[in-house]
Design an enzyme around this catalytic site. Structure first.
Site, PDB file in Angstrom:
ATOM      1  N   ASN A  30       0.810  -1.229   0.000  1.00 43.77           N
ATOM      2  CA  ASN A  30       0.000   0.000   0.000  1.00 43.77           C
ATOM      3  C   ASN A  30       0.836   1.269   0.000  1.00 43.77           C
ATOM      4  O   ASN A  30       0.312   2.375   0.079  1.00 43.77           O
ATOM      5  CB  ASN A  30      -1.011  -0.006   1.161  1.00 43.77           C
ATOM      6  CG  ASN A  30      -0.328   0.025   2.526  1.00 43.77           C
ATOM      7  OD1 ASN A  30       0.915   0.113   2.600  1.00 43.77           O
ATOM      8  ND2 ASN A  30      -1.107  -0.047   3.584  1.00 43.77           N
ATOM      9  N   ASP A 113       3.682 -17.255  14.099  1.00 45.57           N
ATOM     10  CA  ASP A 113       4.491 -17.088  15.300  1.00 45.57           C
ATOM     11  C   ASP A 113       3.515 -16.947  16.467  1.00 45.57           C
ATOM     12  O   ASP A 113       2.613 -16.102  16.425  1.00 45.57           O
ATOM     13  CB  ASP A 113       5.312 -15.795  15.160  1.00 45.57           C
ATOM     14  CG  ASP A 113       6.709 -15.940  15.707  1.00 45.57           C
ATOM     15  OD1 ASP A 113       6.841 -16.420  16.835  1.00 45.57           O
ATOM     16  OD2 ASP A 113       7.653 -15.541  15.006  1.00 45.57           O
ATOM     17  N   ASP A 215       7.152 -18.878  20.226  1.00 49.16           N
ATOM     18  CA  ASP A 215       8.181 -17.915  20.594  1.00 49.16           C
ATOM     19  C   ASP A 215       8.644 -18.166  22.032  1.00 49.16           C
ATOM     20  O   ASP A 215       7.815 -18.386  22.915  1.00 49.16           O
ATOM     21  CB  ASP A 215       7.570 -16.505  20.486  1.00 49.16           C
ATOM     22  CG  ASP A 215       8.559 -15.417  20.817  1.00 49.16           C
ATOM     23  OD1 ASP A 215       9.527 -15.252  20.065  1.00 49.16           O
ATOM     24  OD2 ASP A 215       8.374 -14.731  21.847  1.00 49.16           O
ATOM     25  N   GLU A 277      11.066 -22.261  19.687  1.00 50.59           N
ATOM     26  CA  GLU A 277      12.381 -21.653  19.890  1.00 50.59           C
ATOM     27  C   GLU A 277      12.822 -22.072  21.283  1.00 50.59           C
ATOM     28  O   GLU A 277      12.193 -21.695  22.271  1.00 50.59           O
ATOM     29  CB  GLU A 277      12.228 -20.136  19.806  1.00 50.59           C
ATOM     30  CG  GLU A 277      13.512 -19.394  20.030  1.00 50.59           C
ATOM     31  CD  GLU A 277      13.260 -17.924  20.330  1.00 50.59           C
ATOM     32  OE1 GLU A 277      14.116 -17.115  19.964  1.00 50.59           O
ATOM     33  OE2 GLU A 277      12.228 -17.588  20.946  1.00 50.59           O
ATOM     34  N   HIS A 340      15.571 -13.419  12.542  1.00 55.22           N
ATOM     35  CA  HIS A 340      15.407 -11.978  12.756  1.00 55.22           C
ATOM     36  C   HIS A 340      16.115 -11.478  14.009  1.00 55.22           C
ATOM     37  O   HIS A 340      16.046 -10.293  14.310  1.00 55.22           O
ATOM     38  CB  HIS A 340      13.909 -11.662  12.844  1.00 55.22           C
ATOM     39  CG  HIS A 340      13.274 -12.372  13.998  1.00 55.22           C
ATOM     40  ND1 HIS A 340      13.129 -13.743  14.054  1.00 55.22           N
ATOM     41  CD2 HIS A 340      12.771 -11.915  15.165  1.00 55.22           C
ATOM     42  CE1 HIS A 340      12.568 -14.089  15.183  1.00 55.22           C
ATOM     43  NE2 HIS A 340      12.339 -12.996  15.887  1.00 55.22           N
ATOM     44  N   ASP A 341      16.746 -12.369  14.772  1.00 57.43           N
ATOM     45  CA  ASP A 341      17.388 -11.952  16.035  1.00 57.43           C
ATOM     46  C   ASP A 341      18.905 -11.900  15.963  1.00 57.43           C
ATOM     47  O   ASP A 341      19.544 -11.490  16.933  1.00 57.43           O
ATOM     48  CB  ASP A 341      17.010 -12.936  17.163  1.00 57.43           C
ATOM     49  CG  ASP A 341      15.555 -12.828  17.569  1.00 57.43           C
ATOM     50  OD1 ASP A 341      14.995 -11.724  17.486  1.00 57.43           O
ATOM     51  OD2 ASP A 341      14.982 -13.853  17.963  1.00 57.43           O
TER      52      ASP A 341
HETATM   53  C1  GLC Z   1      12.027 -14.363  20.707  1.00 56.01           C
HETATM   54  C2  GLC Z   1      11.927 -13.610  19.399  1.00 56.01           C
HETATM   55  C3  GLC Z   1      12.493 -12.246  19.570  1.00 56.01           C
HETATM   56  C4  GLC Z   1      11.685 -11.523  20.630  1.00 56.01           C
HETATM   57  C5  GLC Z   1      11.635 -12.325  21.912  1.00 56.01           C
HETATM   58  C6  GLC Z   1      10.554 -11.812  22.806  1.00 56.01           C
HETATM   59  O1  GLC Z   1      13.337 -14.603  21.079  1.00 56.01           O
HETATM   60  O2  GLC Z   1      12.561 -14.338  18.378  1.00 56.01           O
HETATM   61  O3  GLC Z   1      12.480 -11.502  18.383  1.00 56.01           O
HETATM   62  O4  GLC Z   1      12.236 -10.271  20.874  1.00 56.01           O
HETATM   63  O5  GLC Z   1      11.332 -13.678  21.696  1.00 56.01           O
HETATM   64  O6  GLC Z   1       9.307 -12.114  22.280  1.00 56.01           O
END
Ligand code: GLC
Length: 559
Positions: A30, A113, A215, A277, A340-341
């Site tokens: 958008n 997620d 997560d 994770e 992404h971390d």
């Molecule tokens: C996980 C996610 C991370 C987030 C954290 C808190 O480690 O991968 O990006 O900041 O959890 O939710």
């Protein structure tokens, strides 16, 4: 070594390739400078257009979307304020339904997620819980009285820095947060909170999502008595969080009971996946308990063996060896290079002495990820060789969850690895057409060379290498489900391993350097190998086992 799946049917989450999308920076449809669901829908054909011989698709099997729920975005979606709604930033529930339908049409599964260790402090549950000590949700979070001196209740820390306790005026009590103070941890001992979360999980399963990535799934459990964590003797990690033994705020036995309960819900539905994770200290050993005693917890446990390894064949192989040895019978490994971390692998590994050849590293890394035994998870942009944008000015940093923490040394901001996907060489790398808007994070300046459009046209690009490897996995049973066996026991410059089933054998040769002589420890037949994928040999040609490798050669051969 390792389990052949034998008579087990191949499950999509075992044999497929998962692709992680960071929705904020994937595609902006958008024109407001921020990625959205309609953008993802537009690019589904790039991910997989449903044609196995497509010349323009990557060919992945599932997408995992970083959080898309309503959120104040303090931790960019990892702080949910409404689990039942889609964030206005990304679109509407209807957009999500279209995304799901369009993905499924192309054979792409959709994994969400699930952020349920904590909510946002703006979630109505927390707003209510924090309003008084005796409201119906007063016990939905971890509330504790101040210590006798008025200080924090115990020594538990936040992973993002400083104490894990924040004082609340209305209740005159502290609440606990493993992450940012805007991300209060849910009290899973409270059965009403638990029921509410389980109900929400069913809502998304009923909608047709194919699974979840849990997560922070190792920090759900907290000790009921809030006992102090022992401090690690002599530990001096820059992030103080790592200087404690997290006996009482992480990975308690109940954590596993809870994941089992979630798995039970998942198992009521057909063909869904539960990924988690694991986020633990003793990463590899402890991660195996996340599969459950009877394989009744996670289907796939994310651990960080490749992200935490140096770019060195022996170390990488050692991690694979360990994982092969300790993955429980009937459980299935998974690997990733980036997420992404953490900094992207081409940025992490570029420091090493052999980094004169980034394309070689990218090809070797791709080959390992896509030929090792286990489910590969790609992070958007990895397939075109994106690197971290290390020139983001401080005023443009979006990773507020970490930057805003008050004390101590912290994990580095994660924005470098979250910059816009590089689609082409037009304005904003084709991520956003909005001329007058700035993209959510600055585009990496290498986008005129590193982008999808250009790389699709170049036969030798890293993107085409990924495409070939993904295709080879699809077409070769040994690469999908075969056992893993190394042919070099203490590798120095080369990796050489086989994947094999009763019917098929695939040999993977990877040269990390200019060292040519290939010495393998085990006998392996020399003749009639067919080249499946190679950066130096002709595809489909039948060759003899090479006695020497080209510099940075990556060859995948089939018997
Ligand atoms: C996980 C996610 C991370 C987030 C954290 C808190 O480690 O991968 O990006 O900041 O959890 O939710």
């Amino acid at each position: 070594m390792g389990q052949d799946l034998k008579s087990n049917a191949e499950q999509w989450w075992q044999t497929g390739v998962i692709y992680q999308i960071y929705p904020l920076t994937f595609v902006d449809a958008n024109g407001d400078g921020v990625g959205d669901l309609q953008g993802i829908i537009k690019k589904l054909d790039y991910l997989n257009d449903g044609n196995p011989n497509s010349e323009t698709s990557l060919g992945i099997d599932a997408i995992w979307l970083s959080p898309i729920n309503q959120s104040p975005m303090i931790d960019n979606g990892y702080d949910v304020s409404d689990y039942y709604d889609i964030s206005d930033t990304f679109g509407t529930l209807e957009d999500f339904e279209i995304l799901l339908e369009e993905s499924h049409k192309r054979g792409i599964k959709v994994i969400l997620d699930l952020v349920i260790n904590h909510t946002s402090n703006q979630h109505s549950w927390f707003v209510e819980s924090s309003s008084s000590q005796d409201n119906p949700k007063s016990d939905w979070y971890h509330w504790q009285d101040p210590a006798p001196d008025g200080g924090v209740p115990n020594n538990w820390l936040s992973y993002f820095g400083g104490t894990g306790w924040t004082f609340n005026e209305a209740r005159k009590q502290y609440y606990f947060h493993t992450f940012n103070k805007n991300q209060p941890d849910i009290n899973w001992h409270n059965t009403e909170a638990k029921t509410a979360i389980f109900q929400m999980i069913r809502f998304w399963l009923d909608k047709g999502v194919d699974g979840f990535r849990l997560d922070a799934s190792s920090v759900y459990s907290k000790d009921k008595y809030y006992r102090y964590n022992p401090v690690k003797f002599g530990a001096t990690d820059k992030n103080n969080y790592h200087n404690q033994h997290h006996l009482y705020d992480k990975n308690l036995p109940e954590n596993h009971q809870l994941i089992q309960e979630i798995r039970n819900i998942i198992d009521e539905y057909e063909d869904r996946v539960l990924i988690g994770e694991t986020f633990i200290d003793n990463r590899l050993y402890d991660s195996t308990i996340f599969y459950g005693i009877n394989n009744d917890e996670l289907h796939l446990a994310f651990t960080f063996e490749f992200p935490l390894s140096p770019w060195y064949p022996g170390y990488l192989q050692r991690e694979i060896d360990k994982k092969e040895l300790i993955t429980p019978k009937g459980a299935w490994p998974t690997y990733f290079l980036d997420n992404h971390d953490i900094p992207r692998h081409l940025s992490r590994w570029i420091e090493c002495s052999l980094c004169t050849n980034p394309l070689g590293i990218a090809q070797a890394a791709a080959a390992i990820l896509l030929t090792v035994r286990g489910t590969p998870v790609l992070y958007y942009g990895q397939e075109i060789g994106m690197v971290d944008n290390e020139d983001i000015p401080p005023e443009k940093i979006q990773d507020k969850a970490i930057v805003k923490s008050e004390t101590g040394e912290l994990p580095p901001p994660r924005d470098g690895a979250r910059t816009p996907m590089q689609w082409n060489d037009s304005i904003n790398a084709g991520f956003s057409f909005g001329k007058d808007v700035e993209p959510w994070l600055p585009v990496h300046q290498n986008y005129p060379e590193v982008n999808v459009e250009r790389e699709l046209k170049e036969p030798d690009s890293i993107l085409n290498f990924y495409r070939q490897l993904i295709k080879a996995r699809k077409n070769n049973e040994a690469l999908r489900i075969g056992n893993w066996r190394t042919l070099i026991h203490y590798p120095y410059e080369h990796l050489a391993y086989v994947r094999e089933t009763k019917a098929e054998r695939v040999l993977i040769l990877i040269n990390f350097s200019y060292e040519k002589d290939l010495t393998i420890d085990e006998h392996i037949s020399k003749d009639n190998w067919q080249v499946l994928v190679s950066n130096v040999r002709e595809t489909d040609k039948i060759i003899n086992l090479p006695a020497s490798l080209e510099a940075f050669e990556v060859s995948v051969l089939r018997k």
